[in-house]
Motif scaffolding. Structure first.
Motif, PDB file in Angstrom:
ATOM      1  N   ALA A 100       0.826  -1.206   0.000  1.00  0.00           N
ATOM      2  CA  ALA A 100       0.000   0.000   0.000  1.00  0.00           C
ATOM      3  C   ALA A 100       0.864   1.261   0.000  1.00  0.00           C
ATOM      4  N   ALA A 101       2.018   1.216   0.681  1.00  0.00           N
ATOM      5  CA  ALA A 101       2.914   2.373   0.682  1.00  0.00           C
ATOM      6  C   ALA A 101       3.478   2.640  -0.716  1.00  0.00           C
ATOM      7  N   TRP A 102       3.816   1.581  -1.438  1.00  0.00           N
ATOM      8  CA  TRP A 102       4.294   1.756  -2.814  1.00  0.00           C
ATOM      9  C   TRP A 102       3.181   2.284  -3.708  1.00  0.00           C
ATOM     10  N   MET A 103       1.951   1.897  -3.418  1.00  0.00           N
ATOM     11  CA  MET A 103       0.830   2.441  -4.181  1.00  0.00           C
ATOM     12  C   MET A 103       0.751   3.960  -3.999  1.00  0.00           C
ATOM     13  N   VAL A 104       0.971   4.436  -2.781  1.00  0.00           N
ATOM     14  CA  VAL A 104       0.979   5.874  -2.537  1.00  0.00           C
ATOM     15  C   VAL A 104       2.099   6.539  -3.327  1.00  0.00           C
ATOM     16  N   VAL A 135       1.922  10.226  -6.719  1.00  0.00           N
ATOM     17  CA  VAL A 135       2.519  11.558  -6.913  1.00  0.00           C
ATOM     18  C   VAL A 135       2.894  11.801  -8.370  1.00  0.00           C
ATOM     19  N   PRO A 136       3.718  10.948  -9.006  1.00  0.00           N
ATOM     20  CA  PRO A 136       4.032  11.206 -10.417  1.00  0.00           C
ATOM     21  C   PRO A 136       2.822  11.061 -11.330  1.00  0.00           C
ATOM     22  N   HIS A 137       1.890  10.194 -10.960  1.00  0.00           N
ATOM     23  CA  HIS A 137       0.681  10.033 -11.771  1.00  0.00           C
ATOM     24  C   HIS A 137      -0.113  11.342 -11.811  1.00  0.00           C
ATOM     25  N   THR A 138      -0.215  12.018 -10.675  1.00  0.00           N
ATOM     26  CA  THR A 138      -0.950  13.279 -10.617  1.00  0.00           C
ATOM     27  C   THR A 138      -0.265  14.347 -11.460  1.00  0.00           C
ATOM     28  N   LEU A 139       1.041  14.415 -11.379  1.00  0.00           N
ATOM     29  CA  LEU A 139       1.776  15.382 -12.189  1.00  0.00           C
ATOM     30  C   LEU A 139       1.591  15.116 -13.680  1.00  0.00           C
ATOM     31  N   PHE A 147       4.327   7.383 -21.134  1.00  0.00           N
ATOM     32  CA  PHE A 147       4.045   7.202 -19.709  1.00  0.00           C
ATOM     33  C   PHE A 147       3.499   5.804 -19.450  1.00  0.00           C
ATOM     34  N   GLY A 148       2.531   5.385 -20.254  1.00  0.00           N
ATOM     35  CA  GLY A 148       1.954   4.058 -20.053  1.00  0.00           C
ATOM     36  C   GLY A 148       2.966   2.941 -20.236  1.00  0.00           C
ATOM     37  N   SER A 149       3.865   3.104 -21.198  1.00  0.00           N
ATOM     38  CA  SER A 149       4.876   2.072 -21.433  1.00  0.00           C
ATOM     39  C   SER A 149       5.863   1.982 -20.278  1.00  0.00           C
ATOM     40  N   LEU A 150       6.324   3.133 -19.797  1.00  0.00           N
ATOM     41  CA  LEU A 150       7.266   3.123 -18.675  1.00  0.00           C
ATOM     42  C   LEU A 150       6.610   2.581 -17.404  1.00  0.00           C
ATOM     43  N   LYS A 151       5.364   2.937 -17.192  1.00  0.00           N
ATOM     44  CA  LYS A 151       4.622   2.411 -16.042  1.00  0.00           C
ATOM     45  C   LYS A 151       4.492   0.894 -16.124  1.00  0.00           C
ATOM     46  N   THR A 152       4.155   0.387 -17.307  1.00  0.00           N
ATOM     47  CA  THR A 152       3.977  -1.052 -17.487  1.00  0.00           C
ATOM     48  C   THR A 152       5.302  -1.784 -17.363  1.00  0.00           C
ATOM     49  N   LEU A 153       6.336  -1.258 -17.992  1.00  0.00           N
ATOM     50  CA  LEU A 153       7.643  -1.915 -17.927  1.00  0.00           C
ATOM     51  C   LEU A 153       8.161  -1.970 -16.492  1.00  0.00           C
ATOM     52  N   GLY A 154       7.946  -0.891 -15.743  1.00  0.00           N
ATOM     53  CA  GLY A 154       8.368  -0.903 -14.345  1.00  0.00           C
ATOM     54  C   GLY A 154       7.635  -1.952 -13.540  1.00  0.00           C
ATOM     55  N   ALA A 211       6.645  -5.705  -4.870  1.00  0.00           N
ATOM     56  CA  ALA A 211       7.664  -5.512  -5.897  1.00  0.00           C
ATOM     57  C   ALA A 211       7.055  -4.954  -7.179  1.00  0.00           C
ATOM     58  N   ALA A 212       5.872  -5.434  -7.547  1.00  0.00           N
ATOM     59  CA  ALA A 212       5.215  -4.936  -8.753  1.00  0.00           C
ATOM     60  C   ALA A 212       4.889  -3.454  -8.627  1.00  0.00           C
ATOM     61  N   LEU A 213       4.385  -3.029  -7.463  1.00  0.00           N
ATOM     62  CA  LEU A 213       4.028  -1.627  -7.274  1.00  0.00           C
ATOM     63  C   LEU A 213       5.261  -0.744  -7.132  1.00  0.00           C
ATOM     64  N   ALA A 214       6.339  -1.280  -6.564  1.00  0.00           N
ATOM     65  CA  ALA A 214       7.583  -0.517  -6.494  1.00  0.00           C
ATOM     66  C   ALA A 214       8.121  -0.242  -7.898  1.00  0.00           C
ATOM     67  N   GLY A 215       8.098  -1.263  -8.751  1.00  0.00           N
ATOM     68  CA  GLY A 215       8.517  -1.055 -10.133  1.00  0.00           C
ATOM     69  C   GLY A 215       7.621  -0.078 -10.859  1.00  0.00           C
ATOM     70  N   MET A 216       6.321  -0.148 -10.576  1.00  0.00           N
ATOM     71  CA  MET A 216       5.385   0.780 -11.203  1.00  0.00           C
ATOM     72  C   MET A 216       5.669   2.214 -10.770  1.00  0.00           C
ATOM     73  N   ALA A 217       5.995   2.417  -9.493  1.00  0.00           N
ATOM     74  CA  ALA A 217       6.313   3.761  -9.009  1.00  0.00           C
ATOM     75  C   ALA A 217       7.530   4.329  -9.729  1.00  0.00           C
ATOM     76  N   ALA A 218       8.553   3.493  -9.917  1.00  0.00           N
ATOM     77  CA  ALA A 218       9.749   3.947 -10.635  1.00  0.00           C
ATOM     78  C   ALA A 218       9.413   4.297 -12.084  1.00  0.00           C
ATOM     79  N   GLY A 219       8.607   3.460 -12.729  1.00  0.00           N
ATOM     80  CA  GLY A 219       8.224   3.743 -14.104  1.00  0.00           C
ATOM     81  C   GLY A 219       7.405   5.014 -14.230  1.00  0.00           C
ATOM     82  N   CYS A 220       6.498   5.260 -13.281  1.00  0.00           N
ATOM     83  CA  CYS A 220       5.691   6.472 -13.311  1.00  0.00           C
ATOM     84  C   CYS A 220       6.543   7.718 -13.089  1.00  0.00           C
ATOM     85  N   ALA A 221       7.544   7.621 -12.230  1.00  0.00           N
ATOM     86  CA  ALA A 221       8.438   8.766 -12.007  1.00  0.00           C
ATOM     87  C   ALA A 221       9.184   9.120 -13.294  1.00  0.00           C
TER      88      ALA A 221
END
Length: 433
Positions: A121-125, A129-133, A157-164, A177-187
């Protein structure tokens, strides 16, 4: 010949962005299908529930995109360039507020979804932030008419989010781990979006843009909740293995919901005018409804093989050949979304209120089924479909009851004669992720 060229100039950018949205939506299903096969049913149910919460959490991004595009649309380039720093500052403040709000509700989310710990849940948060930006940067490109660049940013954006997310899933094989990678991709995706939006700076004067973003987000939150509420309720009430099976079934609903999104993007600008709305909305509903009907029939034809086709042999024992109900539910939500966009374009407050009524009724229905011991995968999705059917029925009744607007018809006729534009305020199509 100028009228056909004008129409083509309006349709082509919308079609380009629609194609980008469909491509990104297809990428998201790669994560869904792989997660269903890599994770255990209980872990997959956890990830699906958090992704449902995430879709609610990124509503401020959609509100920012809508408000930004409205504020910049139709302004001279110099005036728009002056507004962009204020809007960017608003986006930064909103992103910070979204992150802090996510931290505040972290413990309740963990308890509601019965998560083993707060890490995922913390990784989801961190994703919020980058999603809002990114939503604000999309609004800058949309409002200034740079549709080709907007389509490229949506795909990037969608590709980097998915790849992460894929990298985190394959390396860690856990929801965290999946959400941590997604956070990096969204950033990374937000950084690309900022560059493509012209690297905007910041300036003072946030109150008015912030209020506009809040109003826009409020009109969309009910629909986002309705579309994703069933997965969250299933996760809360059903045993972990059945919640996982429900999450796999929900893939069919999401396909039916997202596949016709391009129709709404193309048609929405025309819905701002009353005469065009009466002409175009029935056609659009026919296309969306036909798409949903075909997908529902195809899912029914698969029978009990439908769920194993997506999630593997571990799924399908509880639902059997009833996966088509999920597809029908998604098709109803797609129709409801198009009708809601029409209500927004017509400034119909009843349309927004009806969404919240449907949300409340679905919650009450599921709670009643759970309290009486009759809640199952099928009864849960049946309740969601009933809420969608109610919303579609209200939307159709409002469409039928809408009186013709002689002034709007006269404005359209005057425009056709003079060739000049009609200034009709209407929101741009919110970008679902």
């Amino acid at each position: 010949m100028s009228v056909p060229r004008s129409r083509a100039a309006r349709v082509a950018p919308a079609a380009l962005v629609s194609g980008a949205l469909l491509s990104v939506s297809a990428l998201s299903y790669v994560v869904t299908v792989l997660a269903a096969r890599v994770l255990t049913p209980a872990s997959y149910g956890e990830l699906a529930a958090l992704l449902g919460v995430l879709l609610v959490g990124i509503v401020p991004a959609t509100g920012l995109q809508t408000a930004t595009a409205l504020r910049l649309g139709g302004r001279p380039p110099a005036r728009a360039a002056h507004e962009v720093p204020r809007l960017h500052a608003t986006a930064l403040a909103t992103a910070l507020a979204a992150g802090l709000t996510g931290l505040v509700v972290l413990a309740p989310v963990v308890a509601l979804l019965r998560l083993p710990d707060a890490t995922a849940a913390a990784w989801m948060v961190a994703v919020l932030v980058p999603h809002t930006l990114a939503g604000a940067y999309d609004g800058v490109l949309q409002g200034t008419g740079r549709h080709g660049r907007l389509a490229a940013v949506v795909v990037a954006f969608g590709s980097l989010k998915t790849l992460g997310a894929l990298a985190g899933l394959l390396l860690g094989r856990t929801p965290s781990a999946a959400l941590a990678g997604m956070a990096a991709g969204c950033a990374a995706g937000a950084a690309v979006s900022w560059l493509c939006a012209g690297r905007p700076g910041v300036s003072r004067g946030l109150r008015e843009p912030a209020r506009a973003a809040v109003r826009a987000a409020g009109a969309l939150l009910g629909l986002v909740l309705l579309v994703n509420l069933d997965v969250l309720l299933a996760r809360h009430h059903l045993p972990a293995d059945l919640a996982g099976e429900y999450a796999v079934g929900a893939v069919f609903a999401k396909v039916a919901y997202w596949l016709p999104q391009g129709v709404g993007v193309v048609v929405l600008p025309r819905l701002a005018d009353a005469a065009a709305r009466r002409r175009e909305l029935p056609r659009a509903l026919a296309v969306v409804g036909g798409s949903g009907a075909l997908l529902t029939v195809a899912t029914a034809a698969l029978g009990p093989a439908a769920l194993p086709l997506v999630g593997g042999d571990a799924y399908g024992s509880a639902l059997g050949g009833w996966a088509w109900v999920f597809t029908a539910c998604g098709a109803l939500f797609a129709l409801a979304q198009l009708l809601l966009y029409s209500g927004i374009a017509a400034a119909d407050r009843v349309a927004a209120a009806a969404v919240w009524v449907a949300v409340a009724l679905e919650c009450v229905g599921v709670e009643a089924l759970a309290a009486t011991g009759r809640l199952s995968v099928l009864s849960a999705v049946g309740t969601a479909a009933g809420a969608g059917l109610l919303l579609v029925s209200v939307g159709l009744l409002r469409m039928r009851a809408a009186a013709p607007d002689p002034e709007a018809d006269a404005a359209v006729a005057a425009t056709a004669v003079s060739g000049g534009p009609v200034a009709v305020p209407a929101p741009p199509a919110p970008r679902p992720r």
